[in-house]
Design an enzyme around this catalytic site. Structure first.
Site, PDB file in Angstrom:
ATOM      1  N   LYS A  11      46.770  36.016  38.580  1.00 30.55           N
ATOM      2  CA  LYS A  11      47.868  36.980  38.685  1.00 30.55           C
ATOM      3  C   LYS A  11      49.096  36.379  39.380  1.00 30.55           C
ATOM      4  CE  LYS A  11      44.739  40.991  38.668  1.00 30.55           C
ATOM      5  NZ  LYS A  11      44.391  42.286  39.318  1.00 30.55           N
ATOM      6  N   TYR A  51      46.861  47.642  31.056  1.00 25.04           N
ATOM      7  CA  TYR A  51      46.232  48.475  32.092  1.00 25.04           C
ATOM      8  C   TYR A  51      46.274  49.959  31.759  1.00 25.04           C
ATOM      9  CZ  TYR A  51      45.556  44.510  35.235  1.00 25.04           C
ATOM     10  OH  TYR A  51      45.120  43.330  35.811  1.00 25.04           O
ATOM     11  N   ASN A 114      45.688  41.063  43.852  1.00 24.22           N
ATOM     12  CA  ASN A 114      44.393  40.470  44.209  1.00 24.22           C
ATOM     13  C   ASN A 114      44.025  39.217  43.421  1.00 24.22           C
ATOM     14  OD1 ASN A 114      43.851  41.773  41.865  1.00 24.22           O
ATOM     15  ND2 ASN A 114      42.367  43.225  42.694  1.00 24.22           N
ATOM     16  N   HIS A 117      42.161  38.599  37.621  1.00 30.01           N
ATOM     17  CA  HIS A 117      41.526  39.658  36.837  1.00 30.01           C
ATOM     18  C   HIS A 117      40.222  39.123  36.276  1.00 30.01           C
ATOM     19  CE1 HIS A 117      40.965  42.863  33.884  1.00 30.01           C
ATOM     20  NE2 HIS A 117      40.661  41.904  33.031  1.00 30.01           N
ATOM     21  N   GLU A 128      40.281  42.430  25.617  1.00 31.27           N
ATOM     22  CA  GLU A 128      41.300  41.751  26.431  1.00 31.27           C
ATOM     23  C   GLU A 128      41.605  40.353  25.901  1.00 31.27           C
ATOM     24  OE1 GLU A 128      40.040  44.303  30.413  1.00 31.27           O
ATOM     25  OE2 GLU A 128      39.641  42.147  30.373  1.00 31.27           O
TER      26      GLU A 128
HETATM   27  P1  DAT Z   1      39.311  45.187  39.161  1.00 32.10           P
HETATM   28  O1  DAT Z   1      40.564  44.366  38.976  1.00 32.10           O
HETATM   29  O2  DAT Z   1      38.471  44.668  40.282  1.00 32.10           O
HETATM   30  O3  DAT Z   1      38.533  45.380  37.890  1.00 32.10           O
HETATM   31  P2  DAT Z   1      40.191  47.926  38.823  1.00 32.10           P
HETATM   32  O4  DAT Z   1      39.902  47.742  37.377  1.00 32.10           O
HETATM   33  O5  DAT Z   1      39.586  49.094  39.513  1.00 32.10           O
HETATM   34  O6  DAT Z   1      39.777  46.635  39.668  1.00 32.10           O
HETATM   35  O7  DAT Z   1      41.760  48.013  39.049  1.00 32.10           O
HETATM   36  C1  DAT Z   1      42.631  47.186  38.304  1.00 32.10           C
HETATM   37  C2  DAT Z   1      43.696  46.673  39.209  1.00 32.10           C
HETATM   38  O8  DAT Z   1      44.459  47.763  39.738  1.00 32.10           O
HETATM   39  C3  DAT Z   1      43.180  45.937  40.459  1.00 32.10           C
HETATM   40  O9  DAT Z   1      42.848  44.604  40.199  1.00 32.10           O
HETATM   41  C4  DAT Z   1      44.339  46.075  41.381  1.00 32.10           C
HETATM   42  C5  DAT Z   1      44.860  47.470  41.074  1.00 32.10           C
HETATM   43  N1  DAT Z   1      44.256  48.449  41.994  1.00 32.10           N
HETATM   44  C6  DAT Z   1      42.998  48.929  41.964  1.00 32.10           C
HETATM   45  N2  DAT Z   1      42.758  49.794  42.954  1.00 32.10           N
HETATM   46  C7  DAT Z   1      43.921  49.866  43.665  1.00 32.10           C
HETATM   47  C8  DAT Z   1      44.343  50.584  44.818  1.00 32.10           C
HETATM   48  N3  DAT Z   1      43.506  51.414  45.465  1.00 32.10           N
HETATM   49  N4  DAT Z   1      45.615  50.400  45.259  1.00 32.10           N
HETATM   50  C9  DAT Z   1      46.461  49.578  44.598  1.00 32.10           C
HETATM   51  N5  DAT Z   1      46.130  48.870  43.504  1.00 32.10           N
HETATM   52  C10 DAT Z   1      44.879  49.008  43.037  1.00 32.10           C
HETATM   53 MG    MG Z   2      38.990  46.352  36.161  1.00 36.33          MG
END
Ligand code: DAT
Ligand code: MG
Length: 139
Positions: A11, A51, A114, A117, A128
């Site tokens: 990212k 997303y 973070n 992905h 994807e």
């Molecule tokens: P992951 O990337 O671990 O699969 P996810 O699919 O739940 O996590 O969420 C996608 C992305 O959205 C994640 O990498 C970062 C963002 N995100 C998730 N939870 C968040 C939060 N509580 N606050 C801000 N951004 C968040």
């Molecule tokens: Mg995810």
């Protein structure tokens, strides 16, 4: 090859931090083979589409803006049990909760930014990968 493939992005925060090389080394050392790879930048429209599943979440706008804020490295990775093993390698979504030694524990900025992905299912790995790569871009 369903079951043996996952999709990843390094990212914009990790790219800006200069961590592409270190992250790719961790991916290689964990036994993943690179089947496709590109250095690119998502438009806000493309990031929003990628997303889409999170559209109703409060962080969606922030997520789309962050993911389109700079270049990313997108890749299709192959290994036995790729989806699960890659999720283990990257660690929890929130780096504060990620196991020590995982990519997110080492390189993520915060829960929203973070570092990497990783697909969450075989089905999404296919979707994807297809979103980012043509068949002629895979080896
Ligand atoms: P992951 O990337 O671990 O699969 P996810 O699919 O739940 O996590 O969420 C996608 C992305 O959205 C994640 O990498 C970062 C963002 N995100 C998730 N939870 C968040 C939060 N509580 N606050 C801000 N951004 C968040
Ligand atoms: Mg995810």
């Amino acid at each position: 090859m369903t079951g043996n493939v996952t999709f990843t992005m390094i990212k914009p925060d990790a790219v800006r931090g200069g961590h592409i090389g270190a992250i790719l080394k961790m991916i290689n050392d964990a036994g993943f083979k690179i089947r496709a790879m590109k250095y690119t930048q998502l438009s806000p429209e493309k990031a929003g589409e990628f997303y889409e599943v999170h559209k109703e979440r409060p962080f969606y706008g922030e997520l789309v803006s962050f993911m389109s804020s700079g270049p990313i490295v997108a890749a299709i990775l192959e290994k036995e049990n790729a989806v699960v093993d890659f999720r283990t390698l990257i660690g929890a979504t929130n780096p504060a909760e990620a196991e020590p030694g995982t990519i997110r524990s080492l390189y993520a900025t915060n829960v929203g930014e973070n570092a990497v992905h990783g697909s969450d299912s075989d089905e999404n790995a296919q979707i994807e990968g297809n979103f980012h790569f043509a068949q002629t871009e895979r080896f």
